[in-house]
Design a protein around this motif. Structure first.
Motif, PDB file in Angstrom:
ATOM      1  N   LEU A   1       0.838  -1.207   0.000  1.00 49.70           N
ATOM      2  CA  LEU A   1       0.000   0.000   0.000  1.00 49.70           C
ATOM      3  C   LEU A   1       0.869   1.252   0.000  1.00 49.70           C
ATOM      4  O   LEU A   1       0.555   2.245  -0.687  1.00 49.70           O
ATOM      5  CB  LEU A   1      -0.922  -0.002   1.216  1.00 49.70           C
ATOM      6  N   SER A   2       1.967   1.207   0.738  1.00 48.34           N
ATOM      7  CA  SER A   2       2.877   2.352   0.749  1.00 48.34           C
ATOM      8  C   SER A   2       3.496   2.550  -0.628  1.00 48.34           C
ATOM      9  O   SER A   2       3.581   3.689  -1.124  1.00 48.34           O
ATOM     10  CB  SER A   2       3.973   2.133   1.791  1.00 48.34           C
ATOM     11  N   ALA A   3       3.917   1.461  -1.261  1.00 48.55           N
ATOM     12  CA  ALA A   3       4.502   1.560  -2.599  1.00 48.55           C
ATOM     13  C   ALA A   3       3.482   2.096  -3.592  1.00 48.55           C
ATOM     14  O   ALA A   3       3.807   2.934  -4.446  1.00 48.55           O
ATOM     15  CB  ALA A   3       5.006   0.183  -3.036  1.00 48.55           C
ATOM     16  N   ARG A   4       2.253   1.659  -3.463  1.00 47.73           N
ATOM     17  CA  ARG A   4       1.213   2.123  -4.392  1.00 47.73           C
ATOM     18  C   ARG A   4       1.000   3.626  -4.275  1.00 47.73           C
ATOM     19  O   ARG A   4       0.888   4.329  -5.289  1.00 47.73           O
ATOM     20  CB  ARG A   4      -0.094   1.385  -4.103  1.00 47.73           C
ATOM     21  N   ASP A   5       0.932   4.129  -3.067  1.00 53.70           N
ATOM     22  CA  ASP A   5       0.744   5.574  -2.876  1.00 53.70           C
ATOM     23  C   ASP A   5       1.855   6.352  -3.579  1.00 53.70           C
ATOM     24  O   ASP A   5       1.606   7.382  -4.227  1.00 53.70           O
ATOM     25  CB  ASP A   5       0.735   5.922  -1.393  1.00 53.70           C
ATOM     26  N   LYS A   6       3.081   5.864  -3.445  1.00 50.92           N
ATOM     27  CA  LYS A   6       4.207   6.573  -4.040  1.00 50.92           C
ATOM     28  C   LYS A   6       4.223   6.437  -5.567  1.00 50.92           C
ATOM     29  O   LYS A   6       4.611   7.369  -6.279  1.00 50.92           O
ATOM     30  CB  LYS A   6       5.513   6.045  -3.444  1.00 50.92           C
ATOM     31  N   ILE A   7       3.819   5.277  -6.058  1.00 48.42           N
ATOM     32  CA  ILE A   7       3.777   5.082  -7.515  1.00 48.42           C
ATOM     33  C   ILE A   7       2.732   6.010  -8.139  1.00 48.42           C
ATOM     34  O   ILE A   7       2.969   6.621  -9.194  1.00 48.42           O
ATOM     35  CB  ILE A   7       3.482   3.607  -7.851  1.00 48.42           C
ATOM     36  N   ILE A   8       1.586   6.136  -7.481  1.00 50.37           N
ATOM     37  CA  ILE A   8       0.527   7.010  -7.995  1.00 50.37           C
ATOM     38  C   ILE A   8       1.021   8.448  -8.100  1.00 50.37           C
ATOM     39  O   ILE A   8       0.596   9.209  -8.983  1.00 50.37           O
ATOM     40  CB  ILE A   8      -0.722   6.904  -7.094  1.00 50.37           C
ATOM     41  N   ALA A   9       1.956   8.826  -7.251  1.00 46.67           N
ATOM     42  CA  ALA A   9       2.452  10.203  -7.236  1.00 46.67           C
ATOM     43  C   ALA A   9       3.581  10.449  -8.238  1.00 46.67           C
ATOM     44  O   ALA A   9       4.050  11.588  -8.371  1.00 46.67           O
ATOM     45  CB  ALA A   9       2.938  10.552  -5.820  1.00 46.67           C
ATOM     46  N   LEU A  10       4.022   9.430  -8.944  1.00 48.36           N
ATOM     47  CA  LEU A  10       5.125   9.599  -9.892  1.00 48.36           C
ATOM     48  C   LEU A  10       4.747  10.539 -11.031  1.00 48.36           C
ATOM     49  O   LEU A  10       3.599  10.571 -11.491  1.00 48.36           O
ATOM     50  CB  LEU A  10       5.523   8.243 -10.486  1.00 48.36           C
ATOM     51  N   GLU A  11       5.733  11.287 -11.519  1.00 44.47           N
ATOM     52  CA  GLU A  11       5.518  12.149 -12.678  1.00 44.47           C
ATOM     53  C   GLU A  11       5.580  11.364 -13.983  1.00 44.47           C
ATOM     54  O   GLU A  11       4.932  11.728 -14.967  1.00 44.47           O
ATOM     55  CB  GLU A  11       6.578  13.256 -12.700  1.00 44.47           C
ATOM     56  N   ASP A  12       6.366  10.302 -14.010  1.00 50.89           N
ATOM     57  CA  ASP A  12       6.545   9.509 -15.227  1.00 50.89           C
ATOM     58  C   ASP A  12       5.267   8.716 -15.510  1.00 50.89           C
ATOM     59  O   ASP A  12       4.969   7.711 -14.867  1.00 50.89           O
ATOM     60  CB  ASP A  12       7.742   8.564 -15.050  1.00 50.89           C
ATOM     61  N   ALA A  13       4.490   9.188 -16.499  1.00 49.59           N
ATOM     62  CA  ALA A  13       3.179   8.577 -16.764  1.00 49.59           C
ATOM     63  C   ALA A  13       3.300   7.141 -17.253  1.00 49.59           C
ATOM     64  O   ALA A  13       2.463   6.288 -16.936  1.00 49.59           O
ATOM     65  CB  ALA A  13       2.420   9.417 -17.793  1.00 49.59           C
ATOM     66  N   HIS A  14       4.352   6.868 -18.043  1.00 49.29           N
ATOM     67  CA  HIS A  14       4.505   5.526 -18.608  1.00 49.29           C
ATOM     68  C   HIS A  14       4.719   4.492 -17.511  1.00 49.29           C
ATOM     69  O   HIS A  14       3.941   3.524 -17.390  1.00 49.29           O
ATOM     70  CB  HIS A  14       5.692   5.526 -19.581  1.00 49.29           C
TER      71      HIS A  14
END
Length: 836
Positions: A321-334
């Protein structure tokens, strides 16, 4: 662009897993493998021309050992090949081979892409291939896939020259190298940039094959060597064993493979980009350091891997869940879209979250009501709430209830399918294409392997207070008394279908012929009129039939009498059904094999009608099937009684009753027991019978003693369907009785002249015809006839299995002469030593 990227990921994932029908239930090893893959940010794309061209060993190794996001781009769907599991050819075969590729990818861990190129058959040059394909359009599709998938590494199966052995093969390599440059050029195919960005792969290699590089050692400059035979303790198999299971999905091509163990080297020859010295991903950051903000994500995933306990997979939920939150916040759309999908898959897996929606019937028409059964169960102690469910814009249900550990939730919901909903016809078959191209106007569909599910239901959940959406395809499920739980895709289709009994109707005289049509109801209460649309000069009676079908799936048969014109004529008869002011002209074709999901095709309801000047000799013909073909039906149209003989029926006594016996295509390759009754077949010829053996390959012959005199098969073929044909024995009975064969009988052939012609034969055979592709040497082995005892043995590599179902008049006339050989009328004089 971001929205488009996310949609594309959803389409591809749904194609690979949802259409596999059965819900995917990852085990402990699957979860750990996908955790490790979550930590790898690199991709490889394999490129070739056809289904079965791909190297499943390398794909399995890349996906499961190197952990790369791996895909295969097949430029075609293999429509022009042969079929070892059934009688489907062309579009039907392309659908089978598409599904075989998807089945293979589900095993080896890859993804699948296609271009719009149509496999028009064997091509001997890249020039011919690119002429028949729309070169610019197919190349744009390759660029499109490069820009979508964004591969770091490109691997081609073939070299970009004549060593590839097939014009399609060569072209796939040429296009891959051109797309390597063009994908990064904003001025090329600029219309794509509304949806995707440019992309520059790092390097391109050719997966060198020993048939064009027989002495390769791996020590050559620019050659990387990869051991793909490593053992995966996690998966319990070597990658070559996984690859064999994957390769064995190509059942229609007879590519069953046996797994191997131990070192297996693959050679990769550098072509363009940045050369690598030791590793394919050399110089590419495949860690989370590749994207800004990724390092802390890597820590979460490493912690999840370290703490993963197969007995309690939900124990790593906090890290995920922590990783998911951070992935959602990434700028790299791909990478955001890819990794959000991967981590959410893992979250669903560690929760043991089972979500399924089944329909009350496997098919429904737009505007009709279907009942859905929803099942949801959380098999963990985690805090999961079922907030709501959304029925693809047709209805919503708000539940807002806790999903207790192993507490089953099950309920039903009736929905109405929108009137404008697309039918479940494979998207590349919805519009008329050309010989070399399928027509796909919708940009988002290009490259995708198949339709998205006909209907997907969205589950809105909360996991530890965080919102989640899971799209679940609607499927049809039932219980078979023998096989238990069974699945097939849920489809949306027209309210009524009409199937014409035969694909081709032959009219050898002015007599009328009855044509039977079957009307099937796709909904209850079908009432309307059935009519025929005929070519000029043809007539039918009655003018129409009134139809009335009360129940869904009810069928009724109707008969029209068709009267041909006086002169020779070839055309198509089309069936039309008018219901409630709408006209429907679709037939229903179900493609059903154990190794692929059941497929529904909606070809137009039409059949070829052919008025030709043709006579026949003999009445009863035996047919021994091989891989499967439609020639028995074609012969019945001429007036023959065709006995499709079972193994136990092939006896000397039964053979003696026949006027001729025919071996179906590749019978010598596929009929396991043909060796045991070959002596009886040849004795039948010796005693005065006629035996026709159609094309086979020299690979995996079940017997080498299939002819009365020596005969050697080759790979030689004539791929140009309009190649010149020369008559070598104009006085031979096979060209004169009962029909006089002339050069005009070779007009209008389809796809090819023939394949796998013999290249060596005993002097007792007579070569009847000669043909060759442009610029090549004459091939005289396409039709060989030998007198043996009192009868005739015929070996022919000409493509009767394509020409007769296509209604080619000259092919019918010559094939009937072959069947008639030895069955002349008493007043006719035989050719050869029997003329006394």
């Amino acid at each position: 662009m971001r929205s488009y990227s996310s949609t594309l990921i959803l389409v591809l994932i749904s194609c690979l897993f949802a259409q596999a029908q059965k819900p995917y239930k990852p085990d402990a090893a699957d979860i750990l493998l996908k955790l490790k893959k979550l930590n790898f940010l690199g991709s490889a794309l394999y490129v070739a021309a056809h289904p079965d061209d791909e190297n499943t060993r390398l794909i399995a190794w890349l996906s499961n050992e190197r952990l790369a996001r791996t895909a295969y781009l097949s430029l075609t769907r293999g429509d022009g090949g042969q079929n070892l599991v059934g009688a489907e050819i062309r579009e039907g075969l392309g659908v089978i081979r598409t599904q075989e590729l998807l089945a293979a990818r589900r095993i080896d861990g890859g993804m699948q892409f296609f271009s719009r190129a149509n496999d028009f058959g064997y091509s001997k040059s890249a020039e011919e291939t690119q002429k028949i394909w729309d070169r610019d359009e197919v190349l744009s599709d390759v660029v499109w896939v490069f820009r979508q998938f964004k591969p770091d590494v490109i691997i081609t199966r073939f070299p970009p020259d004549q060593r590839a052995g097939h014009g399609h093969h060569t072209t796939s390599a040429i296009f891959a190298e051109e797309a390597f440059r063009l994908a990064a050029d904003r001025s090329k195919y600029a219309d794509q940039l509304k949806y995707v960005d440019t992309w520059q792969p790092k390097r391109l290699y050719t997966n060198t094959g020993r048939w064009w590089h027989p002495n390769i050692s791996g020590d050559e400059p620019g050659v990387l060597t990869v051991d793909v035979g490593k053992y995966s303790a996690l998966l319990g198999e070597s990658y070559t064993e996984i690859a064999a299971r994957s390769r064995s999905q190509h059942k229609s091509q007879g590519f069953g493979a046996t797994g191997s163990r131990g070192e297996t080297r693959e050679f990769l020859e550098f072509r363009t980009g940045e050369d690598a010295k030791e590793d394919l991903f050399e110089g590419i950051d495949t860690s989370w350091g590749r994207v800004r903000g990724g390092k802390s994500i890597e820590k979460d995933i490493n912690a999840a891997i370290e703490q993963y306990n197969p007995a309690n997979p939900a124990g790593i939920l906090p890290q995920l869940l922590s990783a998911r939150d951070k992935i959602i916040a990434l700028e790299d759309a791909h990478w955001r879209a890819i990794k959000v999908d991967e981590v959410e898959f893992l979250i669903r897996a560690v929760l043991g979250l089972y979500l399924e929606v089944t329909a009350s019937d496997h098919v429904v028409a737009p505007g009709d009501i279907t009942e859905l059964t929803v099942e949801a169960i959380n098999r963990s102690a985690a805090d999961v709430r079922f907030r709501s469910i959304h029925y693809a814009g047709m209805a919503d249900s708000v539940l807002n209830t806790a999903m207790l550990n192993n507490g089953r939730m099950r309920f039903k919901k009736k929905i109405t399918i929108p009137e404008d909903h697309n039918w479940s016809q494979p998207y590349w078959l919805r519009e008329q294409g050309t010989q070399g191209m399928y027509s796909v106007k919708e940009r988002a569909l290009r490259g995708t392997p198949e339709n998205a599910p006909a209907l997907a239901i969205t589950f809105k959940l909360e996991v530890s207070g965080k919102p989640f959406s899971f799209d679940v395809p609607v499927v049809y499920k039932w219980n078979d008394p023998v096989d238990g739980e069974q699945y097939r895709p849920f489809c949306i289709a027209p309210p009524v279908f009409v199937n014409i009994a035969e694909a081709v109707y032959i009219f050898p005289s002015q007599e009328s012929k009855e044509i039977e049509l079957t009307v099937k109801a796709g909904r209850a209460g079908i009432a309307g009129a059935l009519t025929l649309d005929l070519p000029d000069g043809w007539q039918s009676a009655p003018a129409k039939h009134d139809i009335a079908l009360k129940q869904k799936h009810e069928e009724a048969k109707y008969v029209f009498k068709i009267l041909p014109p006086e002169k020779q004529s070839v055309g198509d008869v089309k069936a039309l059904i008018s219901v409630d002011g709408q006209t429907y002209d679709y037939s229903l074709q179900i493609v059903e094999y154990d190794h692929i999901p059941t497929q529904m095709l909606l070809p137009r309801a039409s059949s070829r009608v052919v008025k030709i000047d043709i006579e026949k000799r003999g009445d009863l013909v035996g047919y021994i099937q091989g891989a499967g073909d439609a020639i028995p039906a074609a012969l019945r149209e001429i007036g023959y009684e065709v006995w499709e003989m079972k193994e136990e029926e092939i006896t000397p006594e039964n053979l003696a009753r026949l006027d001729a016996v025919i071996l179906g295509i590749r019978a010598l390759n596929t009929n396991e027991r043909i060796n045991f009754y070959m002596d009886d077949l040849l004795d039948y010829v010796k005693n005065g019978g006629t035996m026709i053996t159609q094309y086979n390959t020299s690979f995996r012959l079940k017997t080498n003693d299939f002819a009365p005199f020596p005969l050697k098969l080759s790979r030689a073929r004539v791929a140009e369907e309009d190649a010149q044909v020369r008559i070598l024995r104009p006085d031979h009975p096979v060209l004169n009785s009962p029909n006089k064969i002339t050069i005009s009988d070779f007009d209008g052939w389809v796809q090819e002249r023939g394949l796998y012609f013999p290249n060596e034969w005993d002097e007792k055979y007579e070569a009847i015809l000669s043909s060759n592709d442009t610029g090549e040497k004459p091939l005289d082995g396409g039709l060989l006839v030998a007198e043996y005892g009192k009868g005739y043995f015929i070996y022919s590599g000409y493509s009767w299995f394509r020409e007769l179902p296509a209604g080619v008049p000259g092919a019918f006339r010559l094939f009937v002469n072959m069947v008639s050989l030895g069955n002349e009328k008493p007043e006719e004089v035989k050719y050869g030593h029997n003329q006394n």
